[in-house]
Design an enzyme around this catalytic site. Structure first.
Site, PDB file in Angstrom:
ATOM      1  CB  CYS A  60      29.847 -18.836  41.433  1.00 45.98           C
ATOM      2  SG  CYS A  60      29.432 -20.333  40.643  1.00 45.98           S
ATOM      3  CG  HIS A  83      32.573 -25.640  42.779  1.00 45.27           C
ATOM      4  ND1 HIS A  83      33.041 -24.480  42.208  1.00 45.27           N
ATOM      5  CD2 HIS A  83      33.558 -26.079  43.609  1.00 45.27           C
ATOM      6  CE1 HIS A  83      34.266 -24.221  42.651  1.00 45.27           C
ATOM      7  NE2 HIS A  83      34.608 -25.179  43.500  1.00 45.27           N
TER       8      HIS A  83
END
Ligand code: ARG
Length: 271
Positions: free
Chosen positions: A259, A165
């Site tokens: 996250c 990511h």
């Protein structure tokens, strides 16, 4: 302005499948320690960074729901729901959609075949939106997100499965500065970053692997996993205050501080 973050307590968190190289079912989390680390992050964000924190209700069978950055993207009154690449995370979508809908947000959807994993792959640096693609999100989704937000999105191809990511390898600090891990990007993506961001601070491989780039930044304060001493010193020399907080149990799933939160600016609707 007080900024709001959405978090989800790690009640059902665990390593139940393997969808990135960090995850191994043979390498389980210590559940008690995970709860403790999550609470410590929560308190740090609330007390020292003065964020307002909202909670999503954890659901059984959705062990990664704790990583709220992947729920989608919030922009003014709109919530763009994610389209997860992996089936195992798709059950999170209705829970988050509902959270935003009942609070008066307009929920926007991308075409089903355009994968998009929310703020994990979309980060604002100054006025510019950068989006990661290839490993989780698709480049096609960036176009749709740009249309919904009516803003340009700069696509960056990610080149390493370990940094799957954008928020695992890139962290905007302010409008002119960001930290990043260069080997996680393809050559053209590096050029895009260099052309648009005045100061790029590289992190070492060892600190990238401790998720140094997966940091939460607000008002010259930075929250990250512990043990990232080199980038910490560099940030402090630039006038940032760095808060380290242990997040070992979340790194086992391939995530860290950033996250575990989703930025939720206050919308106009009463809730
Ligand atoms: N286990 C999760 C996954 O692989 C971790 C997500 C981390 N989130 C992030 N924004 N980097 O999907």
């Amino acid at each position: 302005m007080i900024m709001r973050l959405l978090m989800c307590p790690p009640v059902y968190y665990g390593i139940e499948y393997e969808i990135n190289p960090w995850m191994s079912r043979a390498h389980q989390i210590d559940h008690r320690l995970a709860q403790e680390q999550w609470r410590r992050l929560y308190r740090l964000l609330q007390d020292d960074l003065e964020f307002e924190i909202s909670l999503a209700e954890p659901r059984p069978g959705l062990p990664d729901m704790v990583f709220t950055a992947n729920a989608g993207v919030v922009w003014d009154n709109q919530f763009i729901a994610s389209n997860f690449r992996h089936e195992v995370r798709r059950g999170e979508v209705p829970a988050f959609e509902n959270w935003f809908r009942v609070r008066g947000y307009e929920v926007c959807y991308l075409p089903n075949d355009h994968f998009f994993e929310g703020e994990g792959d979309l980060l604002l640096c100054g006025d510019l939106l950068f989006a990661g693609y290839h490993i989780r999100s698709d480049i096609l989704s960036h176009q749709k997100v740009a249309e919904i937000l009516e803003r340009e999105v700069l696509s960056l191809e990610l080149a390493s499965d370990w940094f799957y990511h954008l928020d695992t390898c890139f962290c905007p600090l302010d409008k002119a500065r960001a930290i990043f891990y260069p080997p996680a990007f393809d050559a053209y993506a590096l050029k895009v970053l260099e052309n648009h961001i005045e100061t790029l601070l590289p992190v070492t491989e060892a600190e990238a692997r401790r998720f140094a780039c997966n940091a939460i930044v607000a008002n010259q304060k930075v929250v990250m996993n512990d043990g990232c001493t080199e980038i910490r010193a560099r940030l402090e020399s630039l006038g940032f205050t760095v808060y380290e907080t242990p997040l070992s149990e979340f790194i086992k799933a391939g995530g860290s501080a950033k996250c575990l939160v989703l930025k939720v600016p206050h919308n106009q609707e009463p809730h």
